[in-house]
Design a protein around this motif. Structure first.
Motif, PDB file in Angstrom:
ATOM      1  N   ASN A 488       0.829  -1.229   0.000  1.00 11.82           N
ATOM      2  CA  ASN A 488       0.000   0.000   0.000  1.00 11.82           C
ATOM      3  C   ASN A 488       0.864   1.280   0.000  1.00 11.82           C
ATOM      4  OD1 ASN A 488      -1.881   1.947   0.484  1.00 11.82           O
ATOM      5  ND2 ASN A 488      -3.023   0.719   1.996  1.00 11.82           N
ATOM      6  N   ARG A 489       0.701   2.137  -1.009  1.00 10.37           N
ATOM      7  CA  ARG A 489       1.573   3.321  -1.177  1.00 10.37           C
ATOM      8  C   ARG A 489       1.240   4.453  -0.198  1.00 10.37           C
ATOM      9  NH1 ARG A 489       5.962   2.153  -4.710  1.00 10.37           N
ATOM     10  NH2 ARG A 489       5.262   0.138  -5.374  1.00 10.37           N
ATOM     11  N   ASN A 490       0.203   4.294   0.579  1.00  8.32           N
ATOM     12  CA  ASN A 490      -0.187   5.321   1.558  1.00  8.32           C
ATOM     13  C   ASN A 490       0.897   5.425   2.649  1.00  8.32           C
ATOM     14  OD1 ASN A 490      -1.364   6.267   4.042  1.00  8.32           O
ATOM     15  ND2 ASN A 490      -3.336   6.211   2.955  1.00  8.32           N
ATOM     16  N   PHE A 491       1.290   6.659   3.026  1.00 10.29           N
ATOM     17  CA  PHE A 491       2.373   6.854   4.004  1.00 10.29           C
ATOM     18  C   PHE A 491       2.013   6.261   5.375  1.00 10.29           C
ATOM     19  CE2 PHE A 491       4.502   9.452   7.306  1.00 10.29           C
ATOM     20  CZ  PHE A 491       5.807   9.107   7.009  1.00 10.29           C
ATOM     21  N   MET A 492       0.736   6.448   5.752  1.00 14.32           N
ATOM     22  CA  MET A 492       0.318   5.935   7.071  1.00 14.32           C
ATOM     23  C   MET A 492       0.372   4.408   7.105  1.00 14.32           C
ATOM     24  SD  MET A 492       0.107   8.272   9.052  1.00 14.32           S
ATOM     25  CE  MET A 492      -0.402   7.399  10.492  1.00 14.32           C
ATOM     26  N   ALA A 493       0.039   3.795   5.974  1.00 16.69           N
ATOM     27  CA  ALA A 493       0.103   2.320   5.894  1.00 16.69           C
ATOM     28  C   ALA A 493       1.556   1.863   6.049  1.00 16.69           C
ATOM     29  CB  ALA A 493      -0.460   1.849   4.558  1.00 16.69           C
ATOM     30  N   PHE A 494       2.466   2.631   5.419  1.00 18.81           N
ATOM     31  CA  PHE A 494       3.891   2.299   5.541  1.00 18.81           C
ATOM     32  C   PHE A 494       4.347   2.399   7.011  1.00 18.81           C
ATOM     33  CE2 PHE A 494       8.232   4.026   5.963  1.00 18.81           C
ATOM     34  CZ  PHE A 494       8.945   2.917   5.510  1.00 18.81           C
ATOM     35  N   MET A 495       3.923   3.503   7.669  1.00 17.03           N
ATOM     36  CA  MET A 495       4.318   3.702   9.080  1.00 17.03           C
ATOM     37  C   MET A 495       3.760   2.569   9.952  1.00 17.03           C
ATOM     38  SD  MET A 495       6.296   6.190   9.152  1.00 17.03           S
ATOM     39  CE  MET A 495       6.493   6.648  10.830  1.00 17.03           C
ATOM     40  N   HIS A 496       2.544   2.165   9.615  1.00 15.96           N
ATOM     41  CA  HIS A 496       1.892   1.089  10.347  1.00 15.96           C
ATOM     42  C   HIS A 496       2.712  -0.208  10.216  1.00 15.96           C
ATOM     43  CE1 HIS A 496      -2.291  -0.717  11.411  1.00 15.96           C
ATOM     44  NE2 HIS A 496      -1.379  -0.888  12.335  1.00 15.96           N
ATOM     45  N   PHE A 497       3.134  -0.496   8.983  1.00 19.99           N
ATOM     46  CA  PHE A 497       3.917  -1.692   8.691  1.00 19.99           C
ATOM     47  C   PHE A 497       5.269  -1.637   9.448  1.00 19.99           C
ATOM     48  CE2 PHE A 497       6.834  -4.199   6.029  1.00 19.99           C
ATOM     49  CZ  PHE A 497       6.115  -5.373   5.915  1.00 19.99           C
TER      50      PHE A 497
END
Ligand SMILES: Nc1ncnc2c1ncn2[C@@H]1O[C@H](COP(=O)(O)OP(=O)(O)OP(=O)(O)O)[C@@H](O)[C@H]1O
Length: 566
Positions: A488-497
């Motif tokens: 997922n390219r969403n920044f928040m999704a990245f932070m979550h991961f």
């Protein structure tokens, strides 16, 4: 004016070890019931007793060195551990300045130096002593620094103050210098009593003499009471001892000065050959000494029986029953009142200031320990470099294998496979932390048992140091992996991961710390952790199938499942 010091007297130390005699494991396959098997069953329920120390009495005076000598297995280390409060005997009373003292109070006025050096190899000599001083003394920084400097001078370590301590793997100061650092760590808080188990073991004769010389000046200048055990002391070392306790098979054969030992041997008809050390000669002649002493005991016993009419009815009864009724027991009875006083919690004045509680607040302890941990971690360069490289390269490799996953059904199945790979890798890569924690555990046990700090402060400091380190590793792993796989390219999704990877690493690390606290050694620890990894793999395998069947592709669910499985 001469300082009072501490006179230590231990009375009636009896220490037994109970071991069960077990049958041979393959005996269960034997066909016929042997009559011996019934005996074996009996033995199983009646433990075998090994008498390590038998009615041992000893006295150590301030300003003096008491040396405990004897052949291997005589009970020297056991006696020292009992005096230092590390072992609990079946019976013993310890008096300080003729007053009985509780184990916890005695630990505060004494220092115990073990046979093995338990030091951080990557810290310098000055840092090691400074951390020990910070943890054990309630003094302002300027005084702490001057205390450490004077101690370094006293230990004769000025020329290596800035050198790393080292160990078998890390090159550092010499063995003799390391022994002195170990002694320094235990005398930094100025204990009245210093107990040392084989302080010269593994050293050449010159280094051994230097150590005993240093201990002698510590006794003579500061009024310390020094009790040590030693193997084969040289001529010049023996001269430095004020008193000698000769132990054999757990019994005292001689307790007195070196000269008295000479007279004692002469009276037994044992003449010291020329150029032979008296202690070595006494150890060689142990069998003869034991025979002579048992003969003397028989004579004394006969004399006591002949004096029976003048004894009290109670004493008569004991002697008639064949019980040992020694002067030592009479002495113990006279001190019963004092023992009762300590059993109800009253602190008896022994003429020494007892430090109360911990030297630092919980917050300050945590800050000092965090500082020490971070120094150790950042100096373990190979671990730091290997782990950062390992995480980055694995992120790249996994990202290339699962490159640009599609958002269809096949892509979703491959994502589950990727997460299983990630979790397996993150769990297995923390195993190398095990030997580090096992080494630290010895230091932790030593420091907390003498009341340097609270275990909770250690746990918090440990957590605080590892969090940023593991965050760096998580970032290095996640960056290439996340973008190569095309999650997922969403920044928040990245932070979550990223947060999840960080937490998994932290949990896995904590599990290894927890296991290293529970297991006795590296081999058991490694097997337990491999077992854990195998179990997690099994759970992941089941989840993989389940996830595909039920379209359970949510990473949270997988993560929670692994947390539960841990
Ligand atoms: N935990 C234990 N289990 C079984 N036996 C023990 C244990 N601790 C001590 N012993 C036994 O008690 C005896 C005394 O041990 P101790 O280590 O006190 O002797 P030592 O005089 O210090 O020996 P050394 O000079 O070789 O170190 C030995 O025979 C030892 O085998």
């Amino acid at each position: 004016m001469k300082k009072q010091g501490c006179e230590i007297e231990a009375i009636g130390i009896n220490y037994n070890i109970y071991s069960k005699e077990r049958e041979h494991p393959f005996k269960i396959f034997s066909k016929e019931q042997q009559p011996d098997e019934q005996n074996a069953k009996f033995k199983e329920t009646h433990p075998k007793v090994r008498r390590v120390l038998k009615d041992v009495n000893c006295r150590a005076k301030p300003w003096e060195i008491l040396a405990i000598v004897g052949p291997s297995g005589a009970g020297k280390s056991s006696l020292l551990e009992i005096l230092a409060g590390k072992l609990t005997p079946q019976s013993a009373t310890i008096f300080v300045n003729q007053k009985p003292i509780e184990k916890s109070h005695f630990k505060k006025i004494s220092g115990y130096v073990t046979q093995k050096d338990t030091l951080f190899p990557l810290l310098t000599v000055e840092e090691t002593l400074m951390f020990s001083a910070k943890l054990r003394l309630r003094l302002p920084p300027s005084q702490l620094s001057s205390r450490v400097k004077s101690l370094i001078g006293e230990l004769g370590l000025g020329h290596v103050a800035g050198a790393r301590v080292g160990d078998d793997r890390v090159r550092g100061i010499s063995g003799g210098e390391r022994r002195r650092v170990s002694i320094g760590v235990d005398v930094v808080h100025e204990p009245e009593v210093l107990i040392l188990d084989e302080p010269t073991s593994g050293l050449d004769s010159t280094s051994a003499l230097q150590i005993i010389d240093m201990l002698k000046s510590m006794a003579e200048t500061r009024g310390r009471t020094i009790i040590l055990s030693i193997h084969q002391p040289g001529f010049r070392i023996v001269k430095l001892f004020n008193s000698i306790l000769l132990l054999a098979n757990g019994s005292v054969l001689h307790h007195g000065s070196v000269d008295q030992l000479g007279v004692h041997l002469m009276l037994m008809g044992l003449h010291l050959p020329l150029h032979v050390n008296i202690v070595e000669f006494a150890i060689e002649s142990i069998e003869t000494i034991q025979q002579q002493q048992s003969l003397q005991q028989v004579l004394v016993h006969e004399e006591m029986v002949s004096q029976l009419p003048s004894s009290t009815p109670l004493q008569n009864k004991k002697v008639e029953e064949g019980d040992k009724f020694t002067l030592q027991q009479l002495f113990q009875q006279s001190k019963v009142v004092d023992e009762e006083a300590i059993s109800i919690g009253e602190i008896i004045d022994i003429g020494i200031d007892l430090p109360c509680g911990f030297a630092n607040s919980r917050l300050r302890e945590t800050i000092i320990l965090t500082h020490r941990f971070s120094k150790n971690i950042f100096r373990t360069k190979e671990l730091f470099a290997c782990r950062t490289l390992q995480m980055f390269i694995t992120g790249l490799v996994l990202g290339s294998i699962f490159y640009n996953l599609k958002d269809d059904l096949v892509g979703a199945e491959e994502r589950v496979g990727l997460f299983a790979f990630i979790l397996t890798f993150l769990l297995s890569c923390t195993t190398e932390a095990l030997p580090i924690f096992l080494q630290e555990r010895e230091i932790l046990m030593k420091e907390t048992s003498c009341g340097s700090y609270r275990v909770s402060s250690y746990a918090i400091a440990n957590g605080l140091v590892y969090l940023p380190f593991l965050l760096i590793l998580a970032v290095l792993f996640t960056l290439p992996l996340y973008w190569l796989v095309g999650l997922n390219r969403n920044f928040m999704a990245f932070m979550h991961f990223l947060l999840l990877i960080w937490l998994i690493l932290y949990t896995a690390n904590s599990v290894v710390v927890c296991f290293s606290a529970l297991v006795p050694n590296f081999i058991v620890g490694n097997s337990v952790i491999s077992g854990r990894d195998g179990f997690v793999l099994l759970v992941l395998g089941v989840l993989h199938i389940e996830a595909w069947d039920s379209q359970l592709l949510d990473f949270h669910a997988l993560y929670i499942a692994v947390q539960v499985s841990l």
